[in-house]
Scaffold this motif. Sequence first.
Motif, PDB file in Angstrom:
ATOM      1  N   VAL A  54       0.958  -0.843   0.021  1.00 54.27           N
ATOM      2  CA  VAL A  54      -0.378   0.039   0.232  1.00 54.27           C
ATOM      3  C   VAL A  54       0.477   1.313  -0.016  1.00 54.27           C
ATOM      4  CG1 VAL A  54      -1.466   1.522   1.398  1.00 54.27           C
ATOM      5  CG2 VAL A  54      -2.521  -1.514   1.519  1.00 54.27           C
ATOM      6  N   ASP A  55       0.962   2.100  -1.005  1.00 52.93           N
ATOM      7  CA  ASP A  55       1.622   3.582  -0.891  1.00 52.93           C
ATOM      8  C   ASP A  55       2.590   2.979  -0.891  1.00 52.93           C
ATOM      9  OD1 ASP A  55      -0.441   4.849  -2.001  1.00 52.93           O
ATOM     10  OD2 ASP A  55      -0.989   5.437   0.505  1.00 52.93           O
ATOM     11  N   ALA A  56       3.819   2.052  -1.487  1.00 56.33           N
ATOM     12  CA  ALA A  56       5.089   1.847  -1.639  1.00 56.33           C
ATOM     13  C   ALA A  56       5.437   1.094  -0.158  1.00 56.33           C
ATOM     14  CB  ALA A  56       5.254   2.515  -2.624  1.00 56.33           C
ATOM     15  N   ARG A  57       4.714   0.737   0.612  1.00 56.07           N
ATOM     16  CA  ARG A  57       4.713   0.139   1.438  1.00 56.07           C
ATOM     17  C   ARG A  57       4.633  -1.663   2.407  1.00 56.07           C
ATOM     18  NH1 ARG A  57       8.098   3.711   5.334  1.00 56.07           N
ATOM     19  NH2 ARG A  57       7.495   1.759   6.369  1.00 56.07           N
ATOM     20  N   ILE A  58       5.028  -1.933   2.504  1.00 52.92           N
ATOM     21  CA  ILE A  58       4.716  -3.264   2.763  1.00 52.92           C
ATOM     22  C   ILE A  58       4.153  -3.465   3.755  1.00 52.92           C
ATOM     23  CG2 ILE A  58       5.288  -6.047   3.319  1.00 52.92           C
ATOM     24  CD1 ILE A  58       6.067  -4.820   0.083  1.00 52.92           C
ATOM     25  N   GLU A  59       2.461  -3.874   4.175  1.00 49.44           N
ATOM     26  CA  GLU A  59       1.664  -4.482   5.517  1.00 49.44           C
ATOM     27  C   GLU A  59       1.612  -5.514   5.639  1.00 49.44           C
ATOM     28  OE1 GLU A  59      -0.282  -0.254   5.267  1.00 49.44           O
ATOM     29  OE2 GLU A  59      -2.016  -2.161   5.003  1.00 49.44           O
ATOM     30  N   ARG A  60       2.018  -5.594   6.633  1.00 47.92           N
ATOM     31  CA  ARG A  60       1.497  -7.439   7.682  1.00 47.92           C
ATOM     32  C   ARG A  60      -0.084  -7.687   8.246  1.00 47.92           C
ATOM     33  NH1 ARG A  60       6.542 -10.834  10.528  1.00 47.92           N
ATOM     34  NH2 ARG A  60       4.768 -12.883  11.123  1.00 47.92           N
ATOM     35  N   ARG A  61      -0.396  -8.972   7.640  1.00 39.23           N
ATOM     36  CA  ARG A  61      -1.836  -8.919   8.698  1.00 39.23           C
ATOM     37  C   ARG A  61      -1.786  -9.069   9.976  1.00 39.23           C
ATOM     38  NH1 ARG A  61      -7.356  -9.887   7.290  1.00 39.23           N
ATOM     39  NH2 ARG A  61      -6.886 -10.181   4.939  1.00 39.23           N
ATOM     40  N   SER A  62      -2.230  -8.571  10.954  1.00 41.40           N
ATOM     41  CA  SER A  62      -2.053  -8.617  11.973  1.00 41.40           C
ATOM     42  C   SER A  62      -3.870  -9.145  12.762  1.00 41.40           C
ATOM     43  CB  SER A  62      -1.224  -7.927  13.520  1.00 41.40           C
ATOM     44  OG  SER A  62      -1.483  -8.151  14.289  1.00 41.40           O
ATOM     45  N   GLY A  63      -4.028 -10.373  12.430  1.00 40.88           N
ATOM     46  CA  GLY A  63      -5.942 -10.342  13.373  1.00 40.88           C
ATOM     47  C   GLY A  63      -6.534  -9.622  12.452  1.00 40.88           C
ATOM     48  N   ASP A  64      -7.046  -8.921  12.318  1.00 45.09           N
ATOM     49  CA  ASP A  64      -8.387  -8.514  11.437  1.00 45.09           C
ATOM     50  C   ASP A  64      -7.474  -6.999  11.312  1.00 45.09           C
ATOM     51  OD1 ASP A  64     -10.162 -10.583  11.888  1.00 45.09           O
ATOM     52  OD2 ASP A  64     -11.088  -9.346  13.334  1.00 45.09           O
ATOM     53  N   ALA A  65      -6.825  -6.941  11.551  1.00 43.45           N
ATOM     54  CA  ALA A  65      -5.834  -5.374  10.945  1.00 43.45           C
ATOM     55  C   ALA A  65      -4.796  -6.026  10.160  1.00 43.45           C
ATOM     56  CB  ALA A  65      -5.259  -4.807  12.476  1.00 43.45           C
ATOM     57  N   TRP A  66      -4.364  -4.543   9.824  1.00 47.34           N
ATOM     58  CA  TRP A  66      -2.918  -4.339   8.975  1.00 47.34           C
ATOM     59  C   TRP A  66      -1.711  -3.300   9.565  1.00 47.34           C
ATOM     60  CZ3 TRP A  66      -1.636  -7.457   4.904  1.00 47.34           C
ATOM     61  CH2 TRP A  66      -3.300  -7.899   4.358  1.00 47.34           C
ATOM     62  N   ILE A  67      -1.068  -4.535   9.722  1.00 45.73           N
ATOM     63  CA  ILE A  67       0.311  -3.260  10.715  1.00 45.73           C
ATOM     64  C   ILE A  67       1.570  -3.558   9.450  1.00 45.73           C
ATOM     65  CG2 ILE A  67      -0.540  -3.481  12.940  1.00 45.73           C
ATOM     66  CD1 ILE A  67       2.028  -6.273  13.089  1.00 45.73           C
TER      67      ILE A  67
END
Length: 784
Positions: free
Chosen positions: A581-594
């Motif tokens: 997202v917007d050139a940053r890697i995000e990781r799923r943590s439960g129901d959220a993205w961090i």
Amino acid sequence: MSEPTFRYLNKAVPRTEDYRLLTGYGRYLDDIEIAGALHVSFVRSPHAHARIVSVDTTTAAGMPGVVTVVTGRELAQWTTPIRVAAPVEGLLPVEFTTMPTEVVRFQGDLVACVVATDRYLAEDAAEQVMVEFEPLPVVTDMWQALEAGAAQVDPGVPGNLVSHQTYSNGDPQGVSEHAHRVIEATFRQQRQTHVPIETRGCAAVWDAGREHLTFHIGTQVPHPLRTQLAQRLGLSESQVTVISPDVGGAFGQKIALYREELSVAALARHLKRPVRWREDRLENLTAAANSREDFCRTRAAVDEHGTLLALDLEIREDFGAYCFFPANYLARVVAMVLSGPYRLQHYAFDVKVVLSHKCGNAPMRAPMSITSWVMEGTIEAIARELKLDPVEVRRRNLLMPEELPYRTATGELLADITPSQTFEAVLNAFDYDAFRLRQQAARASGRYLGLGLCNVVEPTTYGSRFYKSAGIPGSGHEASWIRIEPSGVVNASVGLGPSGQGYESAMANAVAEGLGVDPSSVHIHLGHTDIAPYGMGSRGARSGTAGGGALYLCALDARRKVLAIAAGCLELPDGDSLRLVDARIERRSGDAWIDAGLTLADVARRAYMDPTSLPPGLTPGLEFHLAYDPPPMTYSNSTHGCEIELDVATGAIHVVRYVIAEDCGTLLNPTVVTGQQHGAVAMGLSGALFEHTRYDETGQNVTGSLADYLIATSTELPNFEIIPLHTPSRATAAGIKGMAEGGVMGALGALTNAVNDALAPFGVVADRHPLTPMLLRDLLRDKL
């Protein structure tokens, strides 16, 4: 059908290319400086049909600054003839040389070419080329062309009938014999031309050492043009580079490789010096390309309620003197998609295309422009003859949502369109019942209002299978590449040829959406055959679906690899729990993205600079290529509503209000789409009201200036109200349907139906364009 959620698509943002175009930093052909370039001026025929008896170039060749003067005989040695010979039943092959050597076929045809050190010297010398002609009989009318004993335009086309195709589905004749009524209507569309702000031009640079041609030209189809140029010069495609800079409009006129452009390339190679050419407005209006001129007749079999039971269509089209395209192409598409959003199975058509002593034809924005006017005008004729409300007749025949997808009588599949919804939206916008009351009150006071409606189903994709089934040569695929640089910057390209549509902005959004980066970090490279992948270019509203779709799918491939590399960095088994997202890697943590603490630049550096650390099976770098052949055809749809007031004393038309309800699927950039809608409707209204390429009985073009060939300006055009009702396609990448030509189609039908609604009290019908005050006054003569 649920709509996907997009981050960048369907979001209106300013066009990124506008800064340079509006501040004078655009780079058009004439902005390209080529040291030592020679200039070309063409000697053109003053006759529509004549034998070339002799050409004396002695005086011109001796004038100051003149390098050479050549005729068709020299060019015949340097180039091969063009042959248009699609293997289609009923279509005759045609072949002609780069420049005529014996007979000219229209006023403005080529006779000789002067090359000099500047344009003015070349033009002065061209006036001194002495040509002796023997005038020959002329054909200037599509009906006259088919008469026994008519002058022959092309010796290889006996009787001037270059294409004749028929088709029948169901039993239209049998149904008509038992119908309540068979209602006939006719439609005549006048000859027009494209009038781009930037006329045709080119510059050729021949590198004798490398035996390589660099060809600068404003074109819609860089790669197909390169292929033609190489073939006609006897070169390989690796010996030709086509570069298309910013282009000041095209509208279909800049697709073909024209004879002037081929001549310039051949001269550069022969002289081993750069050569350039720019046509003036007179040349553009008389000798570039014409379009439109066609006649349609429909015979509609109906029941007493106005239900359309069967339809028979007759088309006649005047294709001019030369065929740079298969002559069946334009009229055949009209016949194939005529029924639009209406229920129809018993259908037949008869299409004849003839040659005449006029400038040759080329596609013009919405080459099937007459389609919706013919179908909607037929519905209006049914309502008029049966004394029914035209709105109710439309409702009776319109396809309903539960009937979709619908296979038409010609085999086309209509899916994911919403004609009943757009139709009702426009009726509500006008408050149809209230308008009829206003109309009656206005008539009582001597004012004549009219409301015209037009439902449009616009073909947009033209996939390869459509061309094959229609008997038209060509491919509908598009190709793309994306390269993520070590810094994380994204470069991308597709084989389209932009001419002002806003592709850089729109295509950047397609890449950004598929990859997961901000569009500002995406740089789109277009119009250079050494850089862009081989694609089919821009035509027929295909760019959004085919071009945008190719880039979106390619970006998805890129994202998958980026996430796979990121998973390796994070010591994860795969990238399924990651997103970009917007050139940053995000990781799923439960129901959220961090935030995962990685950027696209981090991943890119590893891909290029540390390939040994990549997960097994992944190759170094981040370069991606993808070719996409979309469905045979996708369709967008719209409804146009036009309210006019007609001054019956003068024949003047005032457009009071114009409303468009449009469904063109997922939008690459709504700002670009709005511009396309405005431009297309403006072009349609201009054509219906003003534009007319006219020839007299001797074949002389009498509309060779913008004082004679009229086009609409902002003062003649209304504000456009747009009702967006977009639903995605389930058959294309990202649900894109495309659009760009439906506005022309809708404007012709809506305006003409509005005029005829205003004329209704007088019992007359306008069945031809342009809708000039003179035409309307002639219709009203003795009626007031």
